[in-house]
Design a protein around this motif. Sequence first.
Motif, PDB file in Angstrom:
ATOM      1  N   ILE A 140      12.733  43.922  81.098  1.00  0.00           N
ATOM      2  CA  ILE A 140      11.697  43.276  81.899  1.00  0.00           C
ATOM      3  C   ILE A 140      11.317  44.163  83.079  1.00  0.00           C
ATOM      4  CG2 ILE A 140      12.943  41.948  83.661  1.00  0.00           C
ATOM      5  CD1 ILE A 140      10.283  40.517  81.309  1.00  0.00           C
ATOM      6  N   LYS A 141      12.232  44.980  83.571  1.00  0.00           N
ATOM      7  CA  LYS A 141      11.890  45.932  84.636  1.00  0.00           C
ATOM      8  C   LYS A 141      10.946  47.008  84.113  1.00  0.00           C
ATOM      9  CE  LYS A 141      16.002  45.438  87.550  1.00  0.00           C
ATOM     10  NZ  LYS A 141      17.179  46.110  88.144  1.00  0.00           N
ATOM     11  N   VAL A 142      11.202  47.489  82.906  1.00  0.00           N
ATOM     12  CA  VAL A 142      10.284  48.447  82.300  1.00  0.00           C
ATOM     13  C   VAL A 142       8.911  47.808  82.105  1.00  0.00           C
ATOM     14  CG1 VAL A 142       9.836  49.872  80.269  1.00  0.00           C
ATOM     15  CG2 VAL A 142      12.155  49.693  81.166  1.00  0.00           C
ATOM     16  N   PHE A 143       8.904  46.552  81.684  1.00  0.00           N
ATOM     17  CA  PHE A 143       7.646  45.833  81.484  1.00  0.00           C
ATOM     18  C   PHE A 143       6.846  45.765  82.780  1.00  0.00           C
ATOM     19  CE2 PHE A 143       5.426  41.739  81.894  1.00  0.00           C
ATOM     20  CZ  PHE A 143       4.542  41.831  80.843  1.00  0.00           C
ATOM     21  N   PHE A 144       7.482  45.365  83.877  1.00  0.00           N
ATOM     22  CA  PHE A 144       6.771  45.276  85.156  1.00  0.00           C
ATOM     23  C   PHE A 144       6.368  46.659  85.649  1.00  0.00           C
ATOM     24  CE2 PHE A 144       8.546  40.952  85.520  1.00  0.00           C
ATOM     25  CZ  PHE A 144       7.417  40.290  85.949  1.00  0.00           C
TER      26      PHE A 144
ATOM     27  N   LYS B 219       7.902  54.732  76.890  1.00  0.00           N
ATOM     28  CA  LYS B 219       8.765  53.743  77.533  1.00  0.00           C
ATOM     29  C   LYS B 219       8.879  52.444  76.751  1.00  0.00           C
ATOM     30  CE  LYS B 219       9.133  56.773  80.679  1.00  0.00           C
ATOM     31  NZ  LYS B 219      10.316  57.657  80.650  1.00  0.00           N
ATOM     32  N   MET B 220       7.832  52.071  76.038  1.00  0.00           N
ATOM     33  CA  MET B 220       7.859  50.807  75.292  1.00  0.00           C
ATOM     34  C   MET B 220       6.742  50.827  74.264  1.00  0.00           C
ATOM     35  SD  MET B 220       7.662  46.881  76.762  1.00  0.00           S
ATOM     36  CE  MET B 220       9.231  47.022  77.632  1.00  0.00           C
ATOM     37  N   SER B 221       7.014  50.279  73.094  1.00  0.00           N
ATOM     38  CA  SER B 221       5.977  50.234  72.059  1.00  0.00           C
ATOM     39  C   SER B 221       4.912  49.205  72.430  1.00  0.00           C
ATOM     40  CB  SER B 221       6.589  49.877  70.707  1.00  0.00           C
ATOM     41  OG  SER B 221       7.049  48.539  70.706  1.00  0.00           O
ATOM     42  N   LYS B 222       3.729  49.385  71.860  1.00  0.00           N
ATOM     43  CA  LYS B 222       2.625  48.473  72.157  1.00  0.00           C
ATOM     44  C   LYS B 222       2.944  47.059  71.697  1.00  0.00           C
ATOM     45  CE  LYS B 222      -0.899  48.272  69.463  1.00  0.00           C
ATOM     46  NZ  LYS B 222      -2.118  48.580  68.701  1.00  0.00           N
ATOM     47  N   ASP B 223       3.504  46.913  70.495  1.00  0.00           N
ATOM     48  CA  ASP B 223       3.818  45.580  69.976  1.00  0.00           C
ATOM     49  C   ASP B 223       4.848  44.877  70.851  1.00  0.00           C
ATOM     50  OD1 ASP B 223       2.037  45.939  67.943  1.00  0.00           O
ATOM     51  OD2 ASP B 223       3.548  46.454  66.433  1.00  0.00           O
TER      52      ASP B 223
ATOM     53  N   PHE C  39       5.438  45.405  74.101  1.00  0.00           N
ATOM     54  CA  PHE C  39       4.814  45.051  75.382  1.00  0.00           C
ATOM     55  C   PHE C  39       3.967  43.792  75.226  1.00  0.00           C
ATOM     56  CE2 PHE C  39       1.313  45.138  78.376  1.00  0.00           C
ATOM     57  CZ  PHE C  39       1.946  45.405  79.582  1.00  0.00           C
ATOM     58  N   GLN C  40       3.142  43.746  74.199  1.00  0.00           N
ATOM     59  CA  GLN C  40       2.284  42.577  74.004  1.00  0.00           C
ATOM     60  C   GLN C  40       3.092  41.343  73.635  1.00  0.00           C
ATOM     61  OE1 GLN C  40      -0.668  43.956  71.174  1.00  0.00           O
ATOM     62  NE2 GLN C  40      -2.054  44.570  72.823  1.00  0.00           N
ATOM     63  N   ASN C  41       4.221  41.549  72.969  1.00  0.00           N
ATOM     64  CA  ASN C  41       5.089  40.421  72.641  1.00  0.00           C
ATOM     65  C   ASN C  41       5.679  39.812  73.903  1.00  0.00           C
ATOM     66  OD1 ASN C  41       6.146  38.698  70.759  1.00  0.00           O
ATOM     67  ND2 ASN C  41       7.266  40.251  69.628  1.00  0.00           N
ATOM     68  N   ILE C  42       6.139  40.659  74.819  1.00  0.00           N
ATOM     69  CA  ILE C  42       6.676  40.147  76.087  1.00  0.00           C
ATOM     70  C   ILE C  42       5.570  39.496  76.907  1.00  0.00           C
ATOM     71  CG2 ILE C  42       7.773  40.815  78.256  1.00  0.00           C
ATOM     72  CD1 ILE C  42       9.197  43.046  76.765  1.00  0.00           C
TER      73      ILE C  42
END
Length: 607
Positions: free
Chosen positions: A147-151, A183-187, A189-192
């Motif tokens: 979640i830190k990577v997401f933000f 850092k994170m795949s598109k799917d 990121f959109q899932n989160i």
Amino acid sequence: MAAAFDSDWDSDEDDNIENIFNENSDSEPDFEGFGPEDIVRNGAVIAHIDMDDFSPENDDEDNSDKAEGWTKSSGPPLCAPFTGESKLNVNMENQEPIDFFQLFLNDDFLNIVVQQTNLYADRKKNQGRQGNHSRISKWKPVSLEEIKVFFGLVIAMGLVHKSDIDTYWATEDVIFTPFFGDKMSKDRFQNILSNLHLCDNDTFIPPGQPGYDPLHKIRPMIQQTLNAFIDVYSPAENLSFDEATCPWKGRLRFKVYNPAKPCKFGIKLYQVCEADSGYCVGYDVYVGKNNRATSVYCEELGLDEELSETTKTVIGLLARCGCLDKGHRVYLDNYYNSPELFDELEHMNTYACGTLRTNRKGVPVAIKRKNRKLLQGQCIFRQKDNLLVIKFHDKRDVHMLSNFHEPQVAVLNKTDPKTNTPITKPTCVVDYIKHMGGVDLSDQLNNYNSILRKTKKWWRKLFFHLVNVCIVNAYQLYKKFSPDVKKKSHFDFRLSTVRSLVEAGGVAARPAKRGRKVLGELPARLVGQHLPEYVPATPGAKRARPLRECKACNVKKKDRERTKRKQTSFQCNTCQVALCVPDCFKAFHTYVNYRQVLLPAANEDSD
């Protein structure tokens, strides 16, 4: 007036101002102009003059105003001193940008986001309405690191603006930004993003029932930020109170329309900000009349129920922010101002100044009169105890209300290009212009590198708006209290925060590699050098050239029926597999599905 000069103030300029006012002092016959001892330089203000000298000759007092206590007599207001202190209320081991950011959004709050996001996604997945290839079918629980990577990526999207989220993972060379895909795949990121949640939906109370909260979806974020804004920092003396807008054009019961704002449609927030820095001390989301939070604080203060809603709104939010009874000076616009509000604030040792609508209850008749025309620069004022009401004509009539200003006019260190005379304005007008822009400054910084994007959920738009406010507040504290000699810019502050969040989530799952298999992953029979050789004879064999069944062109025994088996005396020197030469040998070392080439009718699977 007592003389007070700066060391760089030239005495020749004093003589110039004295001559100008001596030449233009015909508004009062007994006014003899200014001497050097009357001029006080305070930044852009070089002198303060009694407002009587700028009043018209026919400014007579009204009997009804006298009955209400309004007079032309001027005197200094009696105000309690400011007892607060602008300071940081927490001890910080490190003072990097990420440390200031985590003062407002710490790991405890992010753990709540992780817990509620996983809970919502699990319930959504267990409903079983989605197809096998839907995004939710691939859901895996999110962790704190992830979640830190997401933000971090969300904030980075404000630094690298693109029209659509998908384009951040595009591989075309013109718009390629590898940081996001690394850092994170598109799917993922959109899932989160699609499952992001802050509270349990099972605790929601429907409208019309006791305890209904229209802000239930975002209540944890509101509680977290309000508590942090107040606990982390104590503001300076001057505050500004105004409206801010979170853009929103979708359906929403408490959506407002304000044509004076850049974002005309949206969610309205009442904000209290520090006047000089724009630090948001507190806010209140407008959800319609009878705000629950404001009512609670007004009841605790024992306010009269007959007070206007704007008075309750201002006092309730100031009480919520802990800004009463400290001598703060609050600047407001004419939507909130009234003699009623200023009297209530004065009882709580809080003072205010701002523009005024003349139709407010309690405004003196002399100020309300529309048939009395003033010349440019002229003023009318009335005073009752600490309350001061003025009518000042510049390009048009300006009405002001204050309970801590004296009836004085400030001479500015600027000249009118038409008349070549110093510009004069009432002191309360000068202070209002200087200190009213705190909320506008906060809004301005929020729009720089904003992380807001289109969404179908109103609460998600408001959530990211509040994240923006947290970043701006963190940046203001960084500028005030960081030991760095050279402070980072707003852009670099956000960039440093992104890097720290991504590094803190370093153990988060990285995106899996996708695409065709590379050459090294092919079967060994398709790579390297392969040569035919005779099948070696076993000791004591009757044949010098023994035969073995061909691996490629023989079908399985159960499918042979009357087909003869095919044998060969050759094999591959590397694979050690018997193969007919040349057709079977070539197909076996060339095609992945060699049986489909040699035996299309059999349609057997390759090994």
